[in-house]
Write a protein that holds these residues in place. Structure first.
Motif, PDB file in Angstrom:
ATOM      1  N   ALA A   1      73.218  33.117  54.485  1.00  0.00           N
ATOM      2  CA  ALA A   1      72.974  32.944  55.913  1.00  0.00           C
ATOM      3  C   ALA A   1      74.155  33.443  56.743  1.00  0.00           C
ATOM      4  N   ALA A   2      75.380  33.285  56.217  1.00  0.00           N
ATOM      5  CA  ALA A   2      76.568  33.752  56.930  1.00  0.00           C
ATOM      6  C   ALA A   2      76.550  35.266  57.086  1.00  0.00           C
ATOM      7  N   LEU A   3      76.089  35.975  56.062  1.00  0.00           N
ATOM      8  CA  LEU A   3      75.997  37.432  56.156  1.00  0.00           C
ATOM      9  C   LEU A   3      74.966  37.845  57.202  1.00  0.00           C
ATOM     10  N   VAL A   4      73.840  37.127  57.247  1.00  0.00           N
ATOM     11  CA  VAL A   4      72.831  37.407  58.267  1.00  0.00           C
ATOM     12  C   VAL A   4      73.421  37.222  59.658  1.00  0.00           C
ATOM     13  N   ALA A   5      74.151  36.125  59.845  1.00  0.00           N
ATOM     14  CA  ALA A   5      74.745  35.833  61.157  1.00  0.00           C
ATOM     15  C   ALA A   5      75.748  36.901  61.563  1.00  0.00           C
TER      16      ALA A   5
ATOM     17  N   THR B   1      75.412  44.285  56.479  1.00  0.00           N
ATOM     18  CA  THR B   1      75.692  42.858  56.271  1.00  0.00           C
ATOM     19  C   THR B   1      74.412  42.052  56.097  1.00  0.00           C
ATOM     20  N   GLN B   2      73.364  42.403  56.839  1.00  0.00           N
ATOM     21  CA  GLN B   2      72.121  41.641  56.707  1.00  0.00           C
ATOM     22  C   GLN B   2      71.394  41.961  55.400  1.00  0.00           C
ATOM     23  N   LEU B   3      71.410  43.220  54.982  1.00  0.00           N
ATOM     24  CA  LEU B   3      70.796  43.557  53.694  1.00  0.00           C
ATOM     25  C   LEU B   3      71.533  42.889  52.542  1.00  0.00           C
ATOM     26  N   ALA B   4      72.841  42.688  52.702  1.00  0.00           N
ATOM     27  CA  ALA B   4      73.629  42.049  51.642  1.00  0.00           C
ATOM     28  C   ALA B   4      73.243  40.594  51.427  1.00  0.00           C
ATOM     29  N   ALA B   5      72.556  39.986  52.400  1.00  0.00           N
ATOM     30  CA  ALA B   5      72.148  38.584  52.269  1.00  0.00           C
ATOM     31  C   ALA B   5      70.968  38.412  51.328  1.00  0.00           C
ATOM     32  N   ALA B   6      70.161  39.433  51.147  1.00  0.00           N
ATOM     33  CA  ALA B   6      68.927  39.318  50.361  1.00  0.00           C
ATOM     34  C   ALA B   6      69.164  38.824  48.934  1.00  0.00           C
ATOM     35  N   PRO B   7      70.174  39.330  48.189  1.00  0.00           N
ATOM     36  CA  PRO B   7      70.386  38.818  46.827  1.00  0.00           C
ATOM     37  C   PRO B   7      70.729  37.329  46.787  1.00  0.00           C
ATOM     38  N   PHE B   8      71.466  36.848  47.781  1.00  0.00           N
ATOM     39  CA  PHE B   8      71.783  35.417  47.831  1.00  0.00           C
ATOM     40  C   PHE B   8      70.514  34.592  47.990  1.00  0.00           C
ATOM     41  N   PHE B   9      69.634  35.018  48.895  1.00  0.00           N
ATOM     42  CA  PHE B   9      68.386  34.294  49.116  1.00  0.00           C
ATOM     43  C   PHE B   9      67.491  34.361  47.871  1.00  0.00           C
ATOM     44  N   ALA B  10      67.525  35.497  47.155  1.00  0.00           N
ATOM     45  CA  ALA B  10      66.728  35.622  45.936  1.00  0.00           C
ATOM     46  C   ALA B  10      67.199  34.637  44.877  1.00  0.00           C
ATOM     47  N   TRP B  11      68.516  34.484  44.750  1.00  0.00           N
ATOM     48  CA  TRP B  11      69.069  33.536  43.771  1.00  0.00           C
ATOM     49  C   TRP B  11      68.690  32.104  44.121  1.00  0.00           C
ATOM     50  N   VAL B  12      68.807  31.759  45.406  1.00  0.00           N
ATOM     51  CA  VAL B  12      68.436  30.413  45.845  1.00  0.00           C
ATOM     52  C   VAL B  12      66.945  30.178  45.621  1.00  0.00           C
ATOM     53  N   GLY B  13      66.138  31.193  45.872  1.00  0.00           N
ATOM     54  CA  GLY B  13      64.701  31.063  45.664  1.00  0.00           C
ATOM     55  C   GLY B  13      64.359  30.783  44.216  1.00  0.00           C
TER      56      GLY B  13
END
Length: 379
Positions: A208-212, A359-371
């Motif tokens: 979420a920090a990367l998205v922000a 920076t926003q594209l870099a957030a996707a792997p974090f969200f995938a791991w959490v998912g």
């Protein structure tokens, strides 16, 4: 629903003002870097102070008093912009408005989360609230645009926002009177258990920090529209209203989809909204309109799905602290991103766009791991 109504008038007030803050600060002599610092500092303090208000709410259980103080401070700051005549004065009020929002958001979000079982899911609860938020954020800028079109003065536009501010405070009092203990809506066993925030919470916060960090605030976008004359001055607030309408309608859909399909929805929307930057900074009139709409989709995601995912992953008795900590970290990176985007804008549009998208594209792997972790815990 009642909190949604009062939030409609809150967003009517402060989003109405934020639609023209960029051009107004430029009118007062501020540069793009100054605008980035002012907006970013406001977000930094606004989000950072949520850590304090969240912990205070968990410790004292005084959710309503803390919420009320925040609303009073926020609603007083916006109409006061009508009395400013220099950018430092306006900057102080902009920061105070963000401070008021910081104080009231964590306890208010916890009270919203208590209604999730009554409604049918965290995503739907926050989606409904965000939809009402954003419809207020649509009508506020439209009202401001109408005033500017007929009066042509920023101060009159800010003064008009006193009326929805007073209506908001009236509904805050009504909500407190009708529902003094929203926590009674939820049973004793809900969400994660334990005495500390789980690891998955911190991974999720990193994404979420990367998205922000890569999400440009609208005052800077409005500054670009005004400086390049890509969008006529009296259309800048209208574009913001359109973005808020897209955000509000999308939040209802996004929240429901998140409850049903989980983090795959968040990943897809994060990738999609990353491409608002090329459109708003390089497009013509119609291209920037599409970019503003995609930016609005991003706002809907930020305010509905992203906070909705926090509630079930943390213990109930730490929920306000988790909301406060989550949004504090979110705000720190929003500040860093706002300053960086403002700095890059003064140097190069290409660098600005590259930073926002990457920076926003870099957030996707974090969200995938959490998912994946979330799916395993459900099974």
């Amino acid at each position: 629903m009642l909190i949604g109504v009062l939030s409609f008038f809150a967003d009517f007030t402060y989003e109405g003002s934020r639609a023209i803050l960029g051009p107004y600060l430029e009118f007062l002599g501020a540069s793009a870097t100054i605008i980035g610092i002012v907006v970013g500092l406001g977000e930094l303090l606004g989000f950072g102070l949520r850590l304090v208000s969240g912990r205070l709410a968990d410790k004292t259980g005084q959710f309503w008093p803390i919420t009320i103080v925040g609303y009073v401070l926020q609603m007083a700051s916006v109409p006061a912009l009508a009395l400013t005549h220099a950018w430092p004065e306006a900057a102080i009020l902009i920061i105070l408005e963000r401070t008021g929002k910081a104080i009231r958001n964590p306890p208010r979000d916890v009270m919203l989360s208590h209604a999730a079982k009554q409604v049918g899911g965290y995503g739907l609860v926050f989606g409904i609230h965000e939809a009402m938020d954003q419809f207020g954020a649509m009508f506020g800028p439209l009202t401001v645009a109408t005033v500017l079109a007929h009066q042509g003065a920023y101060h009159e536009a800010f003064a008009v926002l006193l009326l929805p501010a007073l209506i908001n405070l009236a509904f805050v009092a009504l909500a407190r009177w009708l529902y003094p203990r929203p926590q009674d809506l939820e049973g004793s066993s809900s969400g994660a258990s334990g005495q500390a925030l789980p690891c998955v919470f911190w991974i999720y916060l990193s994404g979420a920090a990367l998205v922000a960090a890569g999400f440009a605030d609208y005052p800077l976008i409005a500054y670009h529209f005004s400086k390049t004359q890509t969008v006529p001055a009296d259309w800048i607030a209208v574009f913001y209203a359109i973005a808020m309408a897209v955000s509000g309608m999308g939040a209802l859909v996004f929240g429901r989809l998140f409850d049903r399909f989980g983090f795959s929805v968040l990943i897809a929307l994060t990738v999609t909204t990353a491409f608002f930057a090329p459109l708003v900074f390089l497009g013509d009139f119609w291209g920037t309109l599409v970019g503003a709409a995609i930016w609005g989709v991003g706002m809907g995601v930020h305010e509905s799905i992203i906070p909705a995912a926090v509630a079930p992953m943390v213990p109930k008795h730490l929920r306000a602290s988790a909301f406060g900590l989550f949004t504090a970290g979110y705000g720190v990176f929003w500040f860093i991103g706002s300053v960086t985007i403002g700095f890059f804008y003064d140097l190069s549009l290409a660098a600005t766009i590259a930073f926002c998208v990457a920076t926003q594209l870099a957030a996707a792997p974090f969200f995938a791991w959490v998912g994946r972790c979330h799916d395993k815990s459900d099974s």
